[in-house]
Design an enzyme around this catalytic site. Structure first.
Site, PDB file in Angstrom:
ATOM      1  CG  ASP A 152      -1.909   1.567   1.939  1.00 46.66           C
ATOM      2  OD1 ASP A 152      -2.242   1.975   0.655  1.00 46.66           O
ATOM      3  OD2 ASP A 152      -2.804   1.215   2.482  1.00 46.66           O
ATOM      4  CG  ASP A 165      29.900  21.312 -51.785  1.00 44.39           C
ATOM      5  OD1 ASP A 165      28.598  21.691 -51.400  1.00 44.39           O
ATOM      6  OD2 ASP A 165      29.318  19.881 -51.595  1.00 44.39           O
ATOM      7  CG  ASP A 166      25.429  25.579 -52.315  1.00 47.13           C
ATOM      8  OD1 ASP A 166      25.440  25.939 -52.746  1.00 47.13           O
ATOM      9  OD2 ASP A 166      25.482  26.083 -50.356  1.00 47.13           O
ATOM     10  NE  ARG A 211      25.352  28.366 -45.366  1.00 45.27           N
ATOM     11  CZ  ARG A 211      25.824  27.691 -46.723  1.00 45.27           C
ATOM     12  NH1 ARG A 211      25.186  26.536 -47.025  1.00 45.27           N
ATOM     13  NH2 ARG A 211      27.192  27.579 -46.871  1.00 45.27           N
ATOM     14  CE  LYS A 242      27.659  17.971 -49.144  1.00 45.80           C
ATOM     15  NZ  LYS A 242      29.322  18.415 -48.819  1.00 45.80           N
ATOM     16  CD1 TRP A 243      18.704  16.504 -48.279  1.00 45.25           C
ATOM     17  CD2 TRP A 243      17.784  15.582 -50.429  1.00 45.25           C
ATOM     18  NE1 TRP A 243      17.321  16.752 -48.376  1.00 45.25           N
ATOM     19  CE2 TRP A 243      17.016  16.079 -49.524  1.00 45.25           C
ATOM     20  CE3 TRP A 243      17.280  14.759 -50.903  1.00 45.25           C
ATOM     21  CZ2 TRP A 243      15.577  16.100 -50.038  1.00 45.25           C
ATOM     22  CZ3 TRP A 243      16.260  14.960 -51.647  1.00 45.25           C
ATOM     23  CH2 TRP A 243      15.424  15.718 -51.514  1.00 45.25           C
ATOM     24  CG  ASP A 244      24.370  21.207 -47.088  1.00 45.17           C
ATOM     25  OD1 ASP A 244      23.778  20.164 -46.002  1.00 45.17           O
ATOM     26  OD2 ASP A 244      24.895  21.396 -47.587  1.00 45.17           O
ATOM     27  CG  ASN A 273      23.912  24.057 -45.014  1.00 43.80           C
ATOM     28  OD1 ASN A 273      24.716  23.557 -44.822  1.00 43.80           O
ATOM     29  ND2 ASN A 273      23.521  23.565 -46.523  1.00 43.80           N
ATOM     30  CB  CYS A 310      25.357  16.398 -46.199  1.00 42.89           C
ATOM     31  SG  CYS A 310      26.070  18.194 -45.612  1.00 42.89           S
ATOM     32  CG  ASP A 329      29.946  21.449 -43.097  1.00 44.66           C
ATOM     33  OD1 ASP A 329      29.931  20.727 -43.266  1.00 44.66           O
ATOM     34  OD2 ASP A 329      29.020  22.479 -42.301  1.00 44.66           O
TER      35      ASP A 329
END
Ligand code: DGJ
Length: 729
Positions: free
Chosen positions: A53, A369-370, A446, A479-481, A483, A529, A551
């Site tokens: 109890d 890249d970018d 960003r 590449k799939w980012d 940010n 990414c 990074d």
């Protein structure tokens, strides 16, 4: 049989090769959790329950005068709401009448011979080699007719039990789901338990922290809209004496890429309850009558073989039962990425020059890249405009890819589909596609905004525009980012009272987009990414066979990053590159570190001296030589880089133990210090192994007991790769 229901005892026993899990339909049809641990026979483990109890611990009305019967002190398989259990609840639901209550009791169950399926979320899968059985237990609240279906699949050989939960509104009024956990794990006495998890930050992801439990609720979570750099949806509960090669650990990993939470409560009676699932931050999901909601899957693993044993289980599971890409089992070409080489300043001519120079380094894949699309000369514009910038790629994408292919390199490309720049054609045409709270300017990060992925038109635009690029040339890699973290949680497509669904619907939208792009391109190698390893999670790994780790390409920092990441994720998923960071560290050492992952370069090959090109070529050759050991073998953490010391070491051993690669980096040198040895692990003690650097054969037993002496009188940041091979005589 992996799952046994004992009619007489009313117990469900789930068995993997070396572990067992038990539940029991108890008094008033509540589902007790009785056991998770080393294998046991099909016995009733409810003998552990002692009832008293307990003051201030309520009793269900139907228990009549039994004041010793309280859910507050009984181990639950899925903790209820407002039924006298004051510990953390697995569900919070506001019913049609406005009450918050869920009294889930066993209504029915079924056992079947295949992996359960989730319709809306990524999950593990079984192959012909696996013996998988599944169990579904329906808990029903008799008053509201709300049901929670608990789903379990047992991967006997892999030693993993997967779990999920489904809520079905079987009533006649709409309900609001405010919290739904995928996993509830109760321990009747957990005072010896500790929690290990992987906190971090941008550039320093997945560091390792371990704490004792104290009497409170410990929360490990992300509320950033993604699984995040700051936490990872992976938590280990272990004993206080658990270490690398011995001791008990329970692993829990959530297959989800959005907000998550793991709550661990050490309560007043030293009971421990751990919950894991979608974070209920701003979560409020309406379910109309007949509608259902799926909670993401949790991968549970138990071992008494320490952290190494647990990591090995998960590494194999990711390789065999999580990642759907064929590349998980294939050679990953050595890549060069243009980001740290050129940032946004490049054109087709420069890319071809880099490719030519990189070819001499042994590079096999060039990644643009970018910066190749829309108006993108810095990170203030262009996101969303997924068409080639012909001022930079003057010859056109197809022609550029052909030139790169002619040099002998495959071609890869970068995207950040989820985001939009205000300075972009997409934003000018569809400002309402960016998430924004009405009347409030959106938070920038960003200098970019987040697309409202809950909208079907946005999803369709992204699927179409990304696929168009992927199909326009001979693209081998993408590449799939992503940010930034997500803010301004509001969708114009949903009414005001359903904005609590946005966080989750964003992730559902993301998975639909990935289905439309990744699944329709099985021959493209995708790398995930998020500003490095910000969304490196089990959900993403069902799509991406590799993920950019960080990074931060500084090799010494990467020793910690690899160490932490390896607790859950196999080496073959970790992107790791040699870069110009830390110019005083030799390329050989940078290479040794980057070979703890999908190897590549992140530098301007046209600027390297002939000597450096030659050194890179040597390192690339070594990666190719050791690749099968590193990618398909068992990984061992030989030292802990978070503990101050002079050496960091790790190894990979092939499954058949024929070969091993022991990697060592000298991170520090104590003047006139003692001789240090690195002990091997995972070898066959009875075999002799030839060690190339020592030009000598030594028995596995001695190598694991005494180890290899690491030379002292060397410059700091020297590294060694000892290749061990079984000598057959
Ligand atoms: C962040 C990624 O982590 C980098 O590798 C690079 O792709 C940049 N984004 C590009 O913006």
């Amino acid at each position: 049989m992996a799952i046994i229901y004992n009619e007489e005892l009313k117990t469900f026993s789930l068995h993997t090769k070396n572990s067992s899990y038990q539940m029991k339909i108890g008094k008033l049809n509540y589902l007790y959790h009785l056991y998770y641990g080393p294998s046991m026979r099909d016995e009733d483990l409810s003998y552990q329950i002692m009832q008293y109890d307990r003051g201030f611990s309520g009793n269900p009305y139907e228990a009549r005068n039994q004041r010793i019967f309280s859910l507050d002190a009984l181990p639950q398989e899925f903790s209820t709401l407002q039924q006298g259990d004051f510990r953390i609840s697995s569900i919070e639901v506001s019913n049609g009448d406005g009450s918050y209550s869920f009294n889930g009791r066993v209504k029915s169950f079924k056992i079947y011979d295949e992996k359960y399926e989730l319709k809306t979320l990524p999950a593990s899968f079984s192959t012909d080699k696996d013996h998988v059985q599944s169990l579904e237990i329906v808990l029903e609240d008799e008053i509201t007719k709300v049901e929670v279906v608990l789903l379990y699949s047992v991967f006997e050989e892999a030693e993993i039990i997967t779990r999920s939960a489904k809520v079905i509104n079987g009533g006649s009024e709409s309900i609001h789901l405010r919290k739904i956990m995928s996993m509830c794990l109760d321990f009747m006495n957990g005072s010896d338990l500790e929690v290990l998890h992987l906190p971090g930050r941008y550039g320093q992801e997945r560091q390792v922290e371990r704490q004792r439990l104290t009497h409170q609720i410990h929360t490990i979570s992300s509320g950033r809209g993604s699984s995040s750099h700051q936490q990872n949806p992976f938590v280990i509960l272990c004993n206080k004496d658990t270490r690398e090669n011995a001791g008990i650990c329970y692993g829990t990993a959530l297959v989800y890429s959005g907000n998550f939470v793991a709550e661990i409560e050490l309560d007043q009676y030293d009971q421990v309850r751990m919950l894991m699932g979608i974070n209920n931050k701003q979560f409020d999901f309406e379910l109309k009558p007949g509608e259902e909601f799926e909670a993401p899957e949790v991968l549970m693993g138990f071992t008494d073989k320490g952290f190494t044993g647990l990591s090995h289980m998960y590494h194999d599971f990711f390789r065999n039962n999580m990642c759907k890409s064929k590349f998980v089992h294939e050679y990953r070409p050595i890549l060069i990425n243009t980001w740290e080489a050129t940032f946004f300043t490049f054109d087709d001519v420069k890319l071809v020059e880099i490719a030519k120079a990189a070819k001499k380094m042994g590079v096999e894949l060039m990644v643009m890249d970018d910066g190749w699309f829309g108006k993108r000369d810095d990170d203030n514009s262009g996101l969303g405009d997924w068409y080639v910038n012909t001022n930079k790629i003057k010859c056109g994408l197809n022609n550029l890819v052909e030139q790169i292919n002619d040099i002998g390199l495959k071609f890869g490309i970068w995207f950040e589909p989820e985001m939009v720049s205000e300075d972009s054609d997409l934003y000018r045409a569809h400002p309402d596609w960016a998430m924004q709270i009405p009347g409030r300017p959106a938070v920038r990060s960003r200098n970019q905004l987040v697309l409202d992925l809950t909208r079907k038109d946005v999803q369709d635009y992204l699927i179409e525009s990304v696929n168009k690029i992927l199909d326009s040339a001979n693209i081998f890699y993408a590449k799939w980012d992503v940010n930034r973290s997500i803010t301004d949680i509001f969708s114009t497509e949903l009414p005001g009272n359903r904005q609590g669904e946005v966080y989750h619907r964003y992730i559902l939208g993301l998975y639909r987009i990935l289905d439309g792009i990744v699944k329709t391109h099985p021959n493209i190698l995708f790398e995930g990414c998020s500003g490095g390893g910000g969304r490196y999670d089990p959900g993403m790994l069902t799509y991406f066979p590799q993920y950019w780790n960080s990074d931060n390409t500084k090799p010494i920092d990467n020793l910690k990053l690899h160490y932490g990441t390896s607790f859950l994720y196999p080496i073959c998923t970790m992107g790791a590159h040699v870069s110009e960071a830390n110019p005083n560290i030799p390329i050989s050492t940078k290479g040794t570190v980057a070979m703890c992952g999908t190897f590549g370069y992140e530098l301007d090959a046209t600027k390297l001296t002939a000597k450096k090109i030659k050194e890179c070529k040597r390192v690339s050759k070594l990666y190719k030589k050791y690749y099968p050991i590193i990618f398909y073998g068992d990984y061992y953490r030989l030292t802990n880089p978070f503990v101050p010391g002079n050496l960091t070491a790790w190894s990979s051993v092939t499954k058949n133990k024929e070969e091993a690669l022991i990697s060592v980096v000298v991170t520090n040198l104590t003047v006139n210090g003692p001789q240090e040895y690195i002990r091997a692990r995972g070898l066959n003690p009875d075999w002799k192994y030839y060690i190339d650097i020592l030009d000598q054969a030594v028995s596995g037993s001695v190598l694991m007991h005494v180890g290899i002496p690491i030379p002292r009188e060397v410059p700091e940041y020297t590294s060694y790769q000892y290749h061990l091979k079984h000598v057959r005589k």
